[in-house]
Design a protein around this motif. Sequence first.
Motif, short mmCIF file in Angstrom:
data_model
loop_
_atom_site.label_atom_id
_atom_site.label_comp_id
_atom_site.label_asym_id
_atom_site.label_seq_id
_atom_site.Cartn_x
_atom_site.Cartn_y
_atom_site.Cartn_z
N SER A 20 0.84 -1.19 0.00
CA SER A 20 0.00 0.00 0.00
C SER A 20 0.88 1.24 0.00
O SER A 20 1.93 1.27 0.63
CB SER A 20 -0.88 0.02 1.25
N VAL B 84 0.44 5.83 -0.15
CA VAL B 84 -0.47 6.96 -0.04
C VAL B 84 -1.11 7.25 -1.39
O VAL B 84 -0.44 7.30 -2.42
CB VAL B 84 0.27 8.22 0.48
N LEU C 98 -11.29 2.54 1.15
CA LEU C 98 -10.83 3.86 1.53
C LEU C 98 -9.53 4.20 0.82
O LEU C 98 -8.80 3.32 0.39
CB LEU C 98 -10.65 3.95 3.05
N LEU D 85 -5.81 5.56 1.08
CA LEU D 85 -4.77 5.66 2.10
C LEU D 85 -4.24 7.08 2.14
O LEU D 85 -3.73 7.60 1.14
CB LEU D 85 -3.65 4.66 1.81
N GLN D 86 -4.36 7.70 3.30
CA GLN D 86 -3.93 9.08 3.51
C GLN D 86 -2.57 9.12 4.20
O GLN D 86 -2.11 8.13 4.78
CB GLN D 86 -4.96 9.82 4.38
N PRO E 2 -0.29 9.58 7.18
CA PRO E 2 -0.60 9.42 8.61
C PRO E 2 -0.78 10.77 9.30
O PRO E 2 0.13 11.61 9.24
CB PRO E 2 0.62 8.66 9.14
N SER F 92 -0.62 6.20 14.03
CA SER F 92 -1.99 6.19 13.51
C SER F 92 -2.31 4.89 12.78
O SER F 92 -1.41 4.12 12.41
CB SER F 92 -2.20 7.37 12.56
N GLU G 207 -3.41 4.76 9.78
CA GLU G 207 -2.88 4.91 8.43
C GLU G 207 -1.43 4.44 8.34
O GLU G 207 -1.01 3.87 7.34
CB GLU G 207 -2.99 6.38 7.97
N GLU G 208 -0.67 4.68 9.40
CA GLU G 208 0.71 4.20 9.43
C GLU G 208 0.74 2.67 9.36
O GLU G 208 1.57 2.07 8.67
CB GLU G 208 1.40 4.66 10.70
N LEU H 234 -1.64 0.70 8.02
CA LEU H 234 -2.07 0.25 6.69
C LEU H 234 -0.92 0.30 5.68
O LEU H 234 -0.82 -0.56 4.80
CB LEU H 234 -3.23 1.12 6.20
N ALA H 235 -0.06 1.31 5.81
CA ALA H 235 1.06 1.46 4.88
C ALA H 235 2.08 0.33 5.03
O ALA H 235 2.92 0.13 4.16
CB ALA H 235 1.73 2.81 5.08
#
Length: 313
Positions: A45, A47, A77, A79-80, A82, A87, A89-90, A92-93
């Motif tokens: 993944s 951003v 969603l 991926l933004q 973090p 977070s 998001e961190e 998920l990456a």
Amino acid sequence: MQIKTLTKATLLAAVMMACGKDRVQTTESGLKYQMHEQIEGARKSKVGDILTLHLALKNAKDSVIRDTHKEGTPLQLMLQVPPFKGSFEEGLAMLGKGDSATFFVKADSLFTRAGQPFPPGITKGSDIVFNVKLLNVQNEQEFQKAQTESRDKQKSIDDKILTDYLAKNGLAGKAQKTANGVYYVINTPGTGAKPNKGDNVQVQYTGKLMNGKVFDSSLTNQQSGGKPVQFQVGVGMIIPGWEEGIMQFTKGTKGTLFIPSGMAYGLQGAPPTIPANSPLIFDIELVDVTKGQPQQMPQMPGQPQGQPQAGGR
């Protein structure tokens, strides 16, 4: 000798990987995590990618807050970057397609930074548990292409479902069809004017799945006291099927809308009440039509109170 050495090295690597599996680890930023499954060579993944995943969200007491497995529809969603150290998001990456993991995100960081109060069941100083299975990783172009293909395929499926229902219930000769595949039946004709784009309308409704299960009704809505829902028609405040269907009615008309999923909640549905790819039935009464100022965004039928209303009704 070389074969034996290679075998020992391979065995050692396998043991080391097994030792790391399900062990709680911590990143430099302080994010605690457990890796349950890692697919070698899987697409990672990054951003801006669109991620399709199943998510079980729990509080520190292991009480389930949300579980997309039970809802039957994965979460999608983008991926933004973090927003804070440690977070979700961190986490998920760190994942690739097919990977699964659990991330422990500090509730204080999540809600304090967002300026939101702690919801029931979440206490200060606790962790929120994100159990993730990453099903797919796509860039925006790949995602849009896949969505278009799925919608096109679903159109014919939905139309067959609706026409079969109309035929089975003796409505085939009464139903009319709009340009975008919404069927409607007029049960009691009204005597007023049809609403035009920008008009304000008041509508009583009962929404049902194709199996007859009622998922929402303005008539039994305790928050509104059973009053009609009010909104401005033709400006995207509601699902497209409502817009197109209601604009066929005149003031005072009672009838039924049969809406294909692509004109309703589409590929994602509205969990937990409306599954993905669900054609819907709405019994409608167009109570009033007036000119005037835009109305406040209405609550979506079937949408749990307090959830975002992205995409309209």
